[in-house]
Design an enzyme around this catalytic site. Structure first.
Site, short mmCIF file in Angstrom:
data_model
loop_
_atom_site.label_atom_id
_atom_site.label_comp_id
_atom_site.label_asym_id
_atom_site.label_seq_id
_atom_site.Cartn_x
_atom_site.Cartn_y
_atom_site.Cartn_z
N SER A 216 61.55 45.37 5.88
CA SER A 216 62.01 44.07 5.16
C SER A 216 61.18 42.80 5.71
O SER A 216 61.57 41.72 5.10
CB SER A 216 63.46 43.93 5.32
OG SER A 216 63.86 44.07 6.81
N GLU A 217 60.26 42.65 6.52
CA GLU A 217 59.68 41.71 7.00
C GLU A 217 58.98 40.70 6.22
O GLU A 217 59.35 39.48 6.61
CB GLU A 217 58.58 42.21 8.23
CG GLU A 217 59.17 42.89 9.41
CD GLU A 217 59.48 44.34 9.31
OE1 GLU A 217 59.71 44.95 10.26
OE2 GLU A 217 59.52 44.96 7.99
N VAL A 218 58.45 41.10 5.20
CA VAL A 218 57.70 40.21 4.33
C VAL A 218 58.95 39.13 3.77
O VAL A 218 58.45 37.90 3.20
CB VAL A 218 57.16 40.76 3.29
CG1 VAL A 218 55.85 41.43 3.76
CG2 VAL A 218 57.72 41.68 2.17
N LYS A 219 60.31 39.56 3.79
CA LYS A 219 61.37 38.84 3.29
C LYS A 219 61.60 37.52 4.23
O LYS A 219 61.82 36.48 3.71
CB LYS A 219 62.55 39.28 3.20
CG LYS A 219 62.59 40.29 1.81
CD LYS A 219 63.87 41.04 1.83
CE LYS A 219 64.18 41.78 0.66
NZ LYS A 219 65.42 42.46 0.38
N PHE A 220 61.18 37.55 5.44
CA PHE A 220 61.15 36.52 6.24
C PHE A 220 59.82 35.96 6.68
O PHE A 220 59.56 34.89 7.54
CB PHE A 220 61.67 37.18 7.59
CG PHE A 220 62.94 37.66 7.46
CD1 PHE A 220 64.20 37.02 7.25
CD2 PHE A 220 62.93 39.06 7.48
CE1 PHE A 220 65.31 37.83 6.92
CE2 PHE A 220 64.39 39.88 7.07
CZ PHE A 220 65.47 39.04 6.98
#
Length: 263
Positions: A135-139
């Site tokens: 989920s990193e790209v959401k941040f």
């Protein structure tokens, strides 16, 4: 070995490591990362431990990085962020390179670094309620420290999709991708983990460590003269060991080998 963020239970050769921040879905902070790193190292040296199970208290396996910690990181310098990232990367590598068999018990969310932990373990068993995501790209960041293990589990092609979309991955989809080995109903999760542990305990500890090292040496490499010679040398070294002799003697005598737990 234990801390406020971690509980370790050793019973009949099985060490169960419980991440214990249930109110925060076992999200990583510096203390948990350090505790996990030290625990993995120590358990790998303990002769009374044959198998390690990694688990999380509460509803989630691990939701990845603690948001409060991430917010602090956003205010830190690049050099400070590098130091933090290296600690996380070292923790993942320590888990992935343990000599002993490792099993991830995933009952709920395994997001970001949580998916990294599941990927770094040798075997992943999940309940039907488990959910995974990079989920990193959401941040506005990337799954850097976990990438070697997630890519090893699901392959480059699938990583191209999920590293960029951050989609949630169901437990059944995770089986299709190669991340999860078994999916069971929530009330059967512990039974399935126990069965896998029992299967792992039947193998010789030295041969299992050698098998893990063999995979690292051979995976994704072409079959060359060097590889052929190396694999032959590996089996030749093991055949004359006391463990190999005990395994063969036990099989011929139709008795359990000495490394099986008593009782």
């Amino acid at each position: 070995m234990e801390s406020k963020t971690l509980e370790v239970d050793v019973n009949q050769g099985v060490a169960t490591v419980w991440m214990n921040r249930p109110e925060l879905h076992n999200a990583f902070n510096p203390e948990l990362i350090e505790a996990l790193t030290q625990t993995f190292r120590q358990l790998d040296q303990q002769s009374d431990v044959r198998v390690m199970v990694l688990a999380g208290r509460g509803k989630s396996f691990s939701a990845g990085a603690d948001l409060a910690w991430m917010k602090q990181a956003g205010q830190a310098s690049e050099s400070e962020n590098f130091a933090d990232a290296m600690k996380l990367a070292l923790m993942m590598r320590t888990l992935a390179e343990m000599n002993k068999p490792t099993v991830a018990r995933v009952q709920g969310a395994a997001l970001g670094g949580g998916m990294g932990l599941a990927s770094a373990c040798d075997i992943c068993i999940a309940s039907e309620q488990a959910l995974f995501a990079t989920s990193e790209v959401k941040f506005g960041i990337i799954p850097a420290a976990i990438s070697p293990y997630v890519i090893r589990a699901i392959g480059e092609r699938h990583a191209c999709r999920y590293f960029q979309t951050a989609e949630l991955i169901s437990a059944h989809k995770a089986v299709e991708l190669g991340l999860v080995h078994e999916v069971v109903a929530a009330d059967s999760l512990d039974e399935c983990v126990a069965g896998m542990v029992k299967s792992l305990q039947r193998g010789g500890p030295q041969s299992q460590a050698a098998a893990k090292d063999l995979i690292r040496a051979v995976a994704s490499r072409p079959v060359t003269d060097e590889i052929v010679r190396d694999t032959a040398q590996r089996i030749a070294r093991l055949r004359a060991t006391p463990e190999a002799r005990e395994g063969l003697d036990a099989f011929l005598a139709k008795r359990p080998p000495q490394w099986l737990p008593k009782g």
